[in-house]
Design a protein around this motif. Structure first.
Motif, PDB file in Angstrom:
ATOM      1  N   GLY A   1       0.796  -1.222   0.000  1.00 49.94           N
ATOM      2  CA  GLY A   1       0.000   0.000   0.000  1.00 49.94           C
ATOM      3  C   GLY A   1       0.833   1.279   0.000  1.00 49.94           C
TER       4      GLY A   1
ATOM      5  N   HIS B   1      -2.395  -3.977  -4.540  1.00 53.52           N
ATOM      6  CA  HIS B   1      -2.434  -2.694  -3.818  1.00 53.52           C
ATOM      7  C   HIS B   1      -3.869  -2.371  -3.373  1.00 53.52           C
ATOM      8  CE1 HIS B   1      -1.802   1.579  -3.018  1.00 53.52           C
ATOM      9  NE2 HIS B   1      -0.507   1.437  -3.253  1.00 53.52           N
ATOM     10  N   PRO B   2      -4.026  -1.797  -2.177  1.00 52.19           N
ATOM     11  CA  PRO B   2      -5.384  -1.461  -1.726  1.00 52.19           C
ATOM     12  C   PRO B   2      -6.075  -0.387  -2.572  1.00 52.19           C
ATOM     13  CG  PRO B   2      -3.707  -0.660  -0.173  1.00 52.19           C
ATOM     14  CD  PRO B   2      -3.004  -1.556  -1.136  1.00 52.19           C
ATOM     15  N   ARG B   3      -5.277   0.404  -3.317  1.00 52.72           N
ATOM     16  CA  ARG B   3      -5.917   1.408  -4.182  1.00 52.72           C
ATOM     17  C   ARG B   3      -5.757   1.063  -5.663  1.00 52.72           C
ATOM     18  NH1 ARG B   3      -3.836   3.849  -0.087  1.00 52.72           N
ATOM     19  NH2 ARG B   3      -1.998   4.652  -1.172  1.00 52.72           N
TER      20      ARG B   3
ATOM     21  N   GLU C   1      -0.822   7.209  -6.475  1.00 57.82           N
ATOM     22  CA  GLU C   1      -1.661   7.074  -5.290  1.00 57.82           C
ATOM     23  C   GLU C   1      -2.771   6.040  -5.496  1.00 57.82           C
ATOM     24  OE1 GLU C   1      -2.658  11.093  -4.233  1.00 57.82           O
ATOM     25  OE2 GLU C   1      -3.615  10.388  -2.394  1.00 57.82           O
ATOM     26  N   LEU C   2      -3.277   6.003  -6.722  1.00 59.17           N
ATOM     27  CA  LEU C   2      -4.314   5.046  -7.065  1.00 59.17           C
ATOM     28  C   LEU C   2      -4.216   4.745  -8.556  1.00 59.17           C
ATOM     29  CD1 LEU C   2      -7.731   6.692  -7.669  1.00 59.17           C
ATOM     30  CD2 LEU C   2      -5.843   8.054  -6.815  1.00 59.17           C
TER      31      LEU C   2
ATOM     32  N   ARG D   1      -7.418  -5.744   0.511  1.00 55.09           N
ATOM     33  CA  ARG D   1      -6.777  -4.760   1.391  1.00 55.09           C
ATOM     34  C   ARG D   1      -7.463  -3.385   1.376  1.00 55.09           C
ATOM     35  NH1 ARG D   1      -2.881  -8.409   0.922  1.00 55.09           N
ATOM     36  NH2 ARG D   1      -3.076  -8.443  -1.326  1.00 55.09           N
ATOM     37  N   THR D   2      -8.434  -3.198   0.498  1.00 56.68           N
ATOM     38  CA  THR D   2      -9.061  -1.880   0.370  1.00 56.68           C
ATOM     39  C   THR D   2      -9.953  -1.566   1.578  1.00 56.68           C
ATOM     40  OG1 THR D   2      -9.076  -2.194  -2.016  1.00 56.68           O
ATOM     41  CG2 THR D   2     -10.455  -0.419  -1.161  1.00 56.68           C
ATOM     42  N   THR D   3      -9.756  -0.368   2.127  1.00 58.31           N
ATOM     43  CA  THR D   3     -10.564   0.052   3.280  1.00 58.31           C
ATOM     44  C   THR D   3     -11.372   1.306   2.918  1.00 58.31           C
ATOM     45  OG1 THR D   3      -8.854   1.552   4.041  1.00 58.31           O
ATOM     46  CG2 THR D   3      -8.761  -0.711   4.883  1.00 58.31           C
TER      47      THR D   3
ATOM     48  N   ASP E   1      -9.101   4.070   1.959  1.00 49.36           N
ATOM     49  CA  ASP E   1      -8.545   4.011   0.600  1.00 49.36           C
ATOM     50  C   ASP E   1      -9.525   4.576  -0.426  1.00 49.36           C
ATOM     51  OD1 ASP E   1      -5.986   2.707   1.055  1.00 49.36           O
ATOM     52  OD2 ASP E   1      -7.168   0.964   1.651  1.00 49.36           O
TER      53      ASP E   1
ATOM     54  N   ARG F   1      -9.662   8.266   0.021  1.00 51.41           N
ATOM     55  CA  ARG F   1      -8.445   8.898  -0.507  1.00 51.41           C
ATOM     56  C   ARG F   1      -8.505   8.971  -2.037  1.00 51.41           C
ATOM     57  NH1 ARG F   1      -2.395   6.948   1.160  1.00 51.41           N
ATOM     58  NH2 ARG F   1      -1.292   8.072  -0.484  1.00 51.41           N
ATOM     59  N   ALA F   2      -9.069   7.921  -2.636  1.00 49.84           N
ATOM     60  CA  ALA F   2      -9.205   7.912  -4.098  1.00 49.84           C
ATOM     61  C   ALA F   2     -10.123   9.058  -4.545  1.00 49.84           C
ATOM     62  CB  ALA F   2      -9.773   6.568  -4.565  1.00 49.84           C
TER      63      ALA F   2
END
Ligand SMILES: Cc1ncc(COP(=O)(O)O)c(C=O)c1O
Length: 432
Positions: free
Chosen positions: A23, A71-73, A394-395, A416-418, A421, A424-425
Motif C-alpha cells: 500500500g 495494492h489497496p488502491r 496514489e491510485l 486490502r481496500t478500506t 482508501d 483517498r481515491a
C-alpha cells in the motif's frame, strides 16, 4: 537442502513484507516502456548465481516496473486478488509440477479439479451435475465454448451484445466464425427485440459486462435459445463470484439454463492468476468437440473420460485446482461472502459521494462493485484526471466510453481496500 530452505524462507519473508507494504508503493508502475529491460543484462549468465541474487534484483530492478495488482488502491479494470492461501498453494503446485495430460498422469490434480468446480457450483447455486474444468483465462474458456457450440450445432454465427468482452469477438475471429453484435438498452443490457437466433451457433450474454458490469437478460436469451437450438454460453467472468451472496442471485436468473458458463476465480474469488472455471451442462457435446486421442495417449475409456484435456484446447494442464481448494478451505462460504459484501459496500459509498457532488455524475447503474462516473465537462478534462491520478501513484483507475463519452471507472475488489482508501481515491480524483 539447507540452502533451499534458507532461500525459501527468504522468499516467503519477501512475500510477507511485500504484502504488508504494498500500500505504500506507487500503484501504477512509474516507468517508461523498455526501461526495465534496459537495466537487465542482455545475455544470460555463464555460471550459476545464488538465488539471493534473484531476490536482490527483484527488489532493485524489477519492483519499480511492477504495477501492484495487490495494492489497496488498485481500482482499474477488475481487481484480481492473490490471497495468502492461494499464494502458498501455488508454491506447492510448482513443487508437485503435475502435468495433467491424462487422468493417470495426475489423478489427484484431475479429481481435485472436478471437486473444486463442484464445490464452487454449490457455492454459486448452480444446478447439480454440471461438468466443470479449469482453463487459464476467460478468453480460453469462451473460445472452448464457441468451439463446442459450432461442433454441436453445425452453425457458424456468434451473437453477443456490443458490450460483450472482446474475447468473444476474438474467439469468433480466430475460429473464422461470423459475429453479430446486437445493441444495448439505456442500461447497457443486450436488447432482444427483433433478434433472430435461428442461424446462430451460440449466443453469449454477459452477467457483469467489462465496462459497466451491466447484466444481460439471460432468462429471456435462454427462451430464444430453446426455440432455435442455439448454444447459450454465459460470460460471468467477473461477477459470477457474487452469486455466493443470496442478495446478488437475481442477476443470474436464467444462468441455470446455460449450456456453458465461465467464472474467473482469479478475478473476484481471491485466487491468484490464472484460474478460469468453465462449466457445461452438456459434457458429452464438449467431449465430442475436443476429444482427439493419439495412440501414445490411449488408455482404457473410463480413464479417458476423466482426462480433462478431453474437454478443452490444452493437453498439458497445470495443477490449478490446488490454489482454489486452498482458498475455498481457508475462507469458506462466509469468508467469500464477507469479501464480496465489503467490496460492494465500498463501491456503494463511493457512488454516494459522486451522486452528491455538484459537477460530477454517475454514468451507469452499479449492480456490483464498479462505479462508472465522470466530471461534467469535456472528455479531455476527464482523461486528464485519469492521467493525473494514475501518474501520482496514489491510485490506479481505468476508463471506458459510454454513448460516445469518456467515462472514469473505479472497480473495488482488493482484500486490502478500506474505507480510507476509497475516500483517498475520491479526494485525489476531485483535487483541482
Ligand atoms: C466479462 C469479461 N469476460 C472475459 C474477460 C477476459 O478475461 P481473461 O483475461 O481471463 O481472458 C474479461 C476481462 O476482464 C471480462 O471482463
Amino acid at each position: 537442502m539447507s540452502e533451499f530452505l534458507d532461500d525459501g524462507r527468504a522468499a516467503l519473508e519477501w512475500v510477507e513484507r511485500y504484502l504488508e507494504r504494498v500500500g505504500e508503493l506507487p500503484v501504477l508502475a512509474q516507468v517508461e516502456p523498455g526501461e526495465i529491460r534496459s537495466r537487465l543484462p542482455a545475455s544470460p549468465p555463464e555460471e550459476a548465481e545464488p538465488f539471493s541474487a534473484v531476490l536482490r534484483d527483484l527488489d532493485e530492478v524489477l519492483l519499480p516496473g511492477v504495477t501492484h495488482w495487490q495494492h489497496p488502491r488498485y481500482f482499474a479494470y477488475f481487481a484480481t486478488n492473490a490471497s495468502r492461501p492461494g499464494i502458498l498453494a501455488e508454491l506447492l503446485a510448482a513443487a508437485l509440477n503435475n502435468v495433467a495430460i491424462l487422468w493417470r498422469t495426475a489423478p489427484a490434480s484431475t479429481e481435485l479439479e472436478g471437486l473444486v468446480c463442484d464445490w464452487v457450483a454449490q457455492l454459486l447455486g448452480l444446478p447439480e451435475g454440471w461438468h466443470g474444468h479449469i482453463e487459464d483465462s476467460a478468453s480460453t474458456s469462451t473460445l472452448a465454448a464457441l468451439i463446442a457450440a459450432r461442433h454441436t450445432t453445425g452453425r457458424d454465427l456468434v451473437v453477443c451484445s456490443e458490450h460483450a468482452h472482446s474475447s468473444v469477438e476474438k474467439g469468433a475471429r480466430m475460429l473464422g466464425m461470423r459475429l453479430l453484435k446486437v445493441p444495448v438498452d439505456g442500461d447497457y443490457r443486450m436488447r432482444l427485440d427483433g433478434l433472430d437466433l435461428s442461424e446462430a451457433a451460440v449466443v453469449v450474454p454477459t452477467v457483469g459486462t467489462t465496462s459497466t458490469t451491466s447484466v444481460d437478460p439471460v432468462a429471456a436469451v435462454a427462451d430464444l435459445c430453446e426455440q432455435t437450438g442455439t448454444w447459450l454460453h454465459v460470460d460471468a467472468a467477473y461477477a459470477g463470484t457474487a452469486m455466493v451472496c443470496e442478495e446478488h442471485r437475481w442477476a443470474f436468473a436464467g444462468v441455470e439454463r446455460a449450456d456453458s458458463l465461465v467464472v474467473n476465480a482469479h478475478k473476484w474469488m481471491l485466487t491468484p492468476m490464472d484460474c478460469s472455471l468453465l462449466w457445461t451442462s452438456r459434457p458429452a457435446d464438449f467431449r465430442a468437440a475436443f476429444s482427439l486421442v493419439p495412440e501414445y495417449l490411449r488408455t482404457p475409456d473410463e480413464e479417458d473420460a476423466l482426462s480433462l484435456s478431453e474437454y478443452g484446447p490444452a493437453l498439458g494442464r497445470r495443477f490449478r485446482s490446488l490454489k482454489l481448494w486452498a482458498v475455498l478451505r481457508c475462507y469458506g462460504r462466509t469468508g467469500l461472502q464477507q469479501a464480496i459484501r465489503e467490496h460492494v459496500r465500498l463501491a456503494e459509498r463511493f457512488e454516494g459521494w459522486v451522486r452528491e457532488e455538484p459537477g460530477w455524475e454517475l454514468c451507469a447503474p452499479r449492480p456490483f462493485s464498479v462505479v462508472c462516473f465522470r466530471k461534467q465537462g469535456s472528455d479531455e478534462e476527464n482523461e486528464a484526471i485519469l492521467e493525473r491520478v494514475n501518474a501520482s501513484g496514489e491510485l490506479f483507475i481505468s476508463h471506458t466510453r459510454l454513448d460516445g463519452r469518456y467515462v472514469l471507472r473505479l472497480a473495488v475488489g482488493s482484500e486490502r481496500t478500506t474505507d480510507a482508501d476509497v475516500r483517498r481515491a475520491w479526494d485525489a480524483i476531485r483535487r483541482p
